[in-house]
Every structure is written in C-alpha cells, then in structure tokens.
Write a protein that holds these residues in place. Structure first.
Motif, PDB file in Angstrom:
ATOM      1  N   ASN A 231      63.554  16.286  37.663  1.00 53.90           N
ATOM      2  CA  ASN A 231      62.406  16.013  38.540  1.00 53.90           C
ATOM      3  C   ASN A 231      62.644  16.401  39.995  1.00 53.90           C
ATOM      4  O   ASN A 231      61.910  15.961  40.879  1.00 53.90           O
ATOM      5  CB  ASN A 231      62.000  14.535  38.475  1.00 53.90           C
ATOM      6  N   ARG A 232      63.640  17.238  40.266  1.00 58.91           N
ATOM      7  CA  ARG A 232      63.892  17.708  41.624  1.00 58.91           C
ATOM      8  C   ARG A 232      64.004  19.228  41.614  1.00 58.91           C
ATOM      9  O   ARG A 232      64.570  19.809  40.683  1.00 58.91           O
ATOM     10  CB  ARG A 232      65.190  17.123  42.187  1.00 58.91           C
ATOM     11  N   LYS A 233      63.504  19.870  42.654  1.00 61.32           N
ATOM     12  CA  LYS A 233      63.626  21.312  42.753  1.00 61.32           C
ATOM     13  C   LYS A 233      65.096  21.688  42.853  1.00 61.32           C
ATOM     14  O   LYS A 233      65.872  21.053  43.584  1.00 61.32           O
ATOM     15  CB  LYS A 233      62.865  21.820  43.979  1.00 61.32           C
ATOM     16  N   ALA A 234      65.490  22.711  42.101  1.00 59.07           N
ATOM     17  CA  ALA A 234      66.901  23.090  42.047  1.00 59.07           C
ATOM     18  C   ALA A 234      67.017  24.579  41.790  1.00 59.07           C
ATOM     19  O   ALA A 234      66.057  25.254  41.419  1.00 59.07           O
ATOM     20  CB  ALA A 234      67.624  22.297  40.963  1.00 59.07           C
ATOM     21  N   GLU A 235      68.224  25.077  41.991  1.00 60.96           N
ATOM     22  CA  GLU A 235      68.519  26.481  41.712  1.00 60.96           C
ATOM     23  C   GLU A 235      69.101  26.682  40.328  1.00 60.96           C
ATOM     24  O   GLU A 235      69.023  27.771  39.763  1.00 60.96           O
ATOM     25  CB  GLU A 235      69.497  27.031  42.760  1.00 60.96           C
ATOM     26  N   ALA A 236      69.719  25.621  39.764  1.00 59.54           N
ATOM     27  CA  ALA A 236      70.365  25.758  38.453  1.00 59.54           C
ATOM     28  C   ALA A 236      70.425  24.407  37.764  1.00 59.54           C
ATOM     29  O   ALA A 236      70.428  23.354  38.416  1.00 59.54           O
ATOM     30  CB  ALA A 236      71.770  26.347  38.594  1.00 59.54           C
ATOM     31  N   GLY A 237      70.463  24.437  36.448  1.00 56.22           N
ATOM     32  CA  GLY A 237      70.607  23.228  35.649  1.00 56.22           C
ATOM     33  C   GLY A 237      71.585  23.458  34.519  1.00 56.22           C
ATOM     34  O   GLY A 237      71.531  24.482  33.835  1.00 56.22           O
ATOM     35  N   GLY A 238      72.524  22.499  34.326  1.00 52.63           N
ATOM     36  CA  GLY A 238      73.557  22.645  33.316  1.00 52.63           C
ATOM     37  C   GLY A 238      73.317  21.773  32.104  1.00 52.63           C
ATOM     38  O   GLY A 238      72.241  21.184  31.938  1.00 52.63           O
ATOM     39  N   PRO A 239      74.310  21.659  31.222  1.00 52.78           N
ATOM     40  CA  PRO A 239      74.159  20.893  29.986  1.00 52.78           C
ATOM     41  C   PRO A 239      73.754  19.445  30.246  1.00 52.78           C
ATOM     42  O   PRO A 239      74.273  18.793  31.159  1.00 52.78           O
ATOM     43  CB  PRO A 239      75.558  20.962  29.367  1.00 52.78           C
ATOM     44  N   GLY A 240      72.815  18.945  29.449  1.00 52.01           N
ATOM     45  CA  GLY A 240      72.340  17.577  29.594  1.00 52.01           C
ATOM     46  C   GLY A 240      71.227  17.400  30.600  1.00 52.01           C
ATOM     47  O   GLY A 240      70.673  16.308  30.722  1.00 52.01           O
TER      48      GLY A 240
END
Length: 642
Positions: A231-240
C-alpha cells in the motif's frame, strides 16, 4: 511480513483485522449486506519505529469459499488462527488449520475472539481445546491471545506480539526470477491496467519487462510502469510483498484471476507434477491408483488423477496419515516450480484430504516408477539447494535440460553456477544441457567401450556413423549433446574420425592394394560423371566387377568420407559434393531460400535428381525443408557434410 487469517465463518476474522489495523477489508456490497467475507481482503498498517509495513490478508471462512482461502493463504508468512470463544473449534477451524499445516506455514498465533461474551472458564476451556488441536501440526505451541475486538480487550497485546515478530524478521532473500500471481485486476484513470498479488519469488521492479501469462492461454509482454508495495509507492517489491503493479501492454479486461506475472524463463506450463503427498490423519479413506481429486495451487485449482509411484501402490493405496510419492496428471496446465506447496481436496471439492510439495514439475509420462526415476525424486527431496542440484545431476546420467531446470527450479540466467563449483559441471552450450563432470566422463567411457567391442566384431569396417553410435551408447541423449561428447573425445585424442565413421585412434582400416586400385578406378568414373555420375551397375559393367563387390567397396569409401551416397546405388565424390554445397550456399545467399527449380537449373540434370540431392542435404543436417507443394523450399541449417 504478511499475516493471513484463518478460521470458521462468523468467528470475527474481519472485525479483528479492523481492530488491529483500522481498515475494513470488506469491499463488496454483498459482503456488507450479508456480513460475511466472500473475497480476499487486504489491510496494511505501519510497523512502529520502522518504515516497514505489516500486511494482513483476510480470507473467507465459509466452506464454499475454501478455494479462495487457499489462494490467499498460499503467499503468507504468518498465520493468525481465529477461534470464537463462544463457538469453540468448528469444522472450518479444523480445515483451515489443516490447510495452513499442509502449506508449510510454521509460524502463527491464535486469537480467541468474542471473549467478552463468555465466562473466563469458557475461555480457558476453549484455549485448552485449541492447544490440543494445534498439537501435531506446524503451529504446535503457538501463543493464544484472548481478545474482544469490538471492545478492544486484548487487541493491544496481540498487536504488540505481531509487531515484535515482524520487527525480528530479516528482510526477504531474493532468489530466482519473478513469480507473482494476480488475484485482482482493474483500471485506474490516467494510469491504466493494475493487477494485485503476492510476490512468491524474485523481485518486481519499476521498468522491468515481464510476461503476463496464463498457463492455458497466450502470454503477453508487459512493462512495469508503476508499483505500490504493501500500500505504499515503491520502486521494487520482493518475496512476500503485496504488490499493486501498473502494467503497460495489456488491457485489464484481458486478465483473469490466477494469471501470472513472470520472468520469461519461468513461463513453461505443465500438466503433470511429481509430488511428495501427505494425507491428513482424518482423511476418510485410502487414495488408490488414479483417484480423482481437486488440486489447489497458488494460481488456482485443477482436476487431477493421482498415480502412485512407491510402496503405496503395493499396499493398495495411500493410507490416511501416511505420505508417499505420486504423479498428479492435471486436466489443465499450470505454472509450477520445485518446492511449491499444493493442497488436494476430494473431486467434488467438499473436504480437504492432504497436501504436499512439488518435486518435479516436468516429469515423464512413462517409466515413472523405474528405480532410477525414484532415485532422481529422492535427490529432489534434498532440502539444501546446492546439495539438491548436485544430487539431481548425479541422478541424471543423460544430463539436464537447462531451460527445463530454469523453469522447474526457478534458476534463470544460469543461477545454478552459484550453487556448484565449475569443476563439477559440464555445460553443453549447443544442446542447452548440463551434466555432472562424473556422468560426462562415464558417457565418454561408454562410447569408447562400445566402439572397442564393435571394432573387435567388425575388424574390416572403419568405424560407426554418429547416429548409429548414439543409438548404441546413449539413445536418450539428444543428438546435439552426443555430437558435443564425440567432439570432446576427439579433441582429447581419445577418438578419431574417418569421414562419417567414428573410431578409436588405434583402429585403422586400410584398403588392400587391390581394393585401392579398384577404388581409384571407381572414383575416376564418378569424378568424370560430375553432377550425373554413373550408377553402381554401370560401374560394375565398365570394370567387369560384380555389382555386390562394387557396392560394398563404395560403402567402405563412404565410411572413409571419400564418397557420399544421396540415394541407393548412386555415389558422388567428395569434390563433387563440395561443388554442390557451394551452389546451395550461393542460392541461399539471395533470400535465404533454396528452391528445387533454381537448383535444378544450376546443375542441369533434371528435377528428380535435384530434389534427391536437396533431400540428402536435409538428411545430413546441412539444410532443412519447409513448406509443401509450390511453396516447398530449403533453408540452410548447419555445417556442410564435407
């Protein structure tokens, strides 16, 4: 950290999540009207003293929505089992707990809700009942928190515990390629298509190119334009991570729940899975050979038939409370990797029977119970990735397909190099195949032994043609890999070649003086004939030699590479074939295509012979034919035979 609720309908899961986060996870009008959860709900709350976020997945508790619950539970890190103190343990409490256990989720807590409605003695009674229920599962010994979500009693203690667990958790380890299954899709004005889902492996990053793929449908190349993680703007997302991914290159109406966002190497569907399957002790019956079940996976569910692979078959079936190796044959393809957890329910989808983990997502349809196959499955059960890969290579005498290894174990971009020392690996690049150094050496030794035996049996023959030798030594080994093996032995000086014949260096086949004289006379006749050489019978007549002797002598010359035989009883000299090769290459230089009519005009000997020669070049791998009738042409494929 991603926390998933579990428990019976109307035990207060959604109310508890709202008390913990302040977020109402119900979003459908029907959910609000009926007061039950139908779809997966999501809530996020900041972790105190940290920039990290605690995520919650609220799952439906009704037995009709267990498939939805399974899809949500597949990606969670921590289970929150919710049991109402007034009702106590109910059927979906047991089933949801069994599913959590079967999915391999080993961390969790229990929330005893609605404690303000009962006496303390009832709370103690239900707490003891729950602790007994947890015994024998992966959640045995998990803490129990009495709460009253409406009044707030006990909520702070539960929230403090969850915060403490999340704070102690280290960041996710990113391994392999991206695997994200879409559970919602929609469009946002000014942004376009958005999917939401949990990252099961790898990392999704703004600007990435990926595939939006359906196992039984068409894959589309997409680009990640924007990303929200938890629920937050981000550049990358990892496992989980729970991700909302803004995609370019596809309309949201083209996407369905269960579609995958993948690294391209992982987009390899399968309709068979080799599994280590465990039945619940309370399963109603044995599972016999070819039992029909519903198989649930992170991307949805499929009907499957189970083939028993080990001792359970002789025992008459897989008994409740036991485990065994099975092959699941699915009615539709899915995307799966080694280690994925699955749950099986009965064919009608009414009760959970068991679950397990995927060992091989690309198993063979035949010979699945052979000892060597069972040995390979045993290798796949190694928990350590490096040990598993080493054992897998040792158990695969004919090597592993690199693309299949990448898709089946999520090891794209040659990530297997990080797991094993280079000295233990042999990569055959043209064949895209990987061998253990010991198995590669054994294959080479096998070739030398077979050739030695052949030379003893047929002393007057110069050697064995490559494909025949492959069938003698390793018929299951792809031709390209076998050629690489022969060339490696040739480079080491352990093998030699005379024309198309492969032989041991010490094995020499020389023509006698009389045969050499006859051969030279035959070669002179063939050379004089150019593109239209004489047939065997004509040369036999011209030299007053029996046809059978001419034929045998020419075949020996062909094994030495001095002549080639496009069709029966018709031979061309090496120099003439080299001229034909040059003509084919020249014709192909124009537009890449060799047409029979143009080839016929260049060699001026008729259409039938032109086609025979082109088919010869197809057969030896220099060209390949495409199209039929008037559209039939030949394309350059490999190296010329001379």
């Amino acid at each position: 950290m991603l926390i998933g609720t579990a428990g019976h309908i109307d035990h207060g899961k959604t109310t508890l999540v709202r008390a913990l986060t302040g977020v109402d996870t119900t979003h459908l009008p029907e959910e609000k009207q009926r007061g039950i959860t139908i779809e997966l709900g999501y809530a996020y709350t900041p972790l105190p003293g940290s920039e990290r976020v605690l995520g919650f997945i609220d799952v439906p508790g009704h037995e009709r929505f267990v498939p939805t619950m399974l899809m949500g539970a597949a990606g969670i890190d921590y289970a929150l089992l919710v049991v109402a103190a007034d009702d106590g343990v109910m059927p979906q409490t047991r089933e949801h707990l069994a599913i959590v256990h079967l999915l391999g989720i080993g961390r969790g807590a229990v929330a005893l809700t609605k404690c303000d409605r009962v006496e303390p003695a009832r709370v103690a009674e239900v707490s003891a009942e729950v602790e007994a229920l947890l015994a024998g599962t992966r959640l045995a010994g998990s803490p129990v928190f009495p709460v009253a979500a409406v009044s707030g009693e006990g909520v702070a203690e539960l929230r403090a515990h969850l915060d403490e667990v999340a704070a102690a958790e280290s960041g996710p380890v990113v391994r392999g390629g991206l695997r994200l299954v879409a559970d919602r899709r929609f469009a946002i004005a000014g942004a376009g298509t958005v999917i939401t889902g949990t990252v099961h492996a790898g990392k999704v990053q703004v600007g990435d190119q990926a595939l939006l793929a359906r196992p039984d449908g068409v894959s589309r190349e997409v680009r990640v334009r924007g990303l929200h993680v938890n629920n937050r703007k981000a550049e990358a997302g990892g496992p989980g991570s729970r991700c909302a991914v803004n995609l370019v290159g596809i309309e949201y109406r083209e996407i369905e729940r269960g579609d995958w966002l993948l690294t391209p190497a992982l987009a390899r569907p399968t309709d068979r899975l080799d599994l280590r399957l465990a039945l619940l002790p309370e399963a109603p019956r044995k599972l016999g050979q070819w039992t029909s079940v519903t198989l649930h996976h992170a991307g949805g569910h499929a009907m499957a038939r189970l083939a028993l692979l080990d001792g359970a078959l002789e025992a008459g079936g897989l008994a409740p409370g036991s485990d065994g190796l099975v092959q699941a044959v699915l009615d539709r393809p899915i995307f799966a990797c080694h280690g994925d957890r699955i749950v099986i329910r009965d064919a009608a989808g009414r009760e959970t029977l068991g679950g397990g983990s995927v060992l091989d997502p690309f198993p063979p349809a035949r010979h699945r119970r052979r000892p060597e196959r069972l040995a390979l499955l045993a290798a796949l059960e190694q928990p350590d990735a490096a040990a598993r890969l080493a054992a897998l290579l040792e158990a695969a005498p004919h090597g592993l397909d690199i693309d299949e290894l990448a898709a089946g174990h999520n090891l794209p971009d040659e990530a297997w190099r990080e797991l094993l020392p280079a000295a233990e690996l042999v990569q055959v690049r043209p064949a895209r195949r990987l061998f253990s150094a010991s198995n590669w050496a054994k294959l080479g030794a096998q070739v030398l032994v077979k050739l030695g035996a052949y030379h003893e049996a047929f002393t007057d023959e110069p050697g064995v043609e490559r494909e025949r030798l492959r069938r003698m030594c390793a018929p299951q080994l792809p031709s390209v890999a076998f050629l690489a093996l022969l060339e490696a032995l040739l480079a080491e000086g352990r093998l030699a070649r005379a024309g198309s014949a492969w032989h041991l260096p010490q094995h020499k086949v020389e023509l006698s003086e009389a045969d050499r004289k006859r051969a030279d006379a035959l070669l002179a006749l063939l050379a004089a004939g150019g593109f239209d050489p004489p047939w065997v019978r004509d040369m036999a007549t011209a030299n007053a030699i029996p046809e059978s002797e001419v034929r045998q002598l020419l075949r020996r010359l062909a094994m030495r590479g001095e002549v080639f035989q496009p069709v029966r009883d018709l031979f061309y000299t090496r120099d003439t074939v080299a001229q034909l090769v040059a003509i084919v290459a020249e014709l192909a230089a124009a537009d890449g295509r060799i047409r029979a009519a143009e080839f016929r005009d260049r060699i001026a000997i008729g259409r039938k012979r032109a086609i025979q020669l082109l088919e010869f070049f197809d057969r030896v791998g220099y060209t390949r034919r495409v199209g039929e009738g008037a559209r039939r042409v030949h394309l350059l494929r490999g190296e010329p035979p001379v």
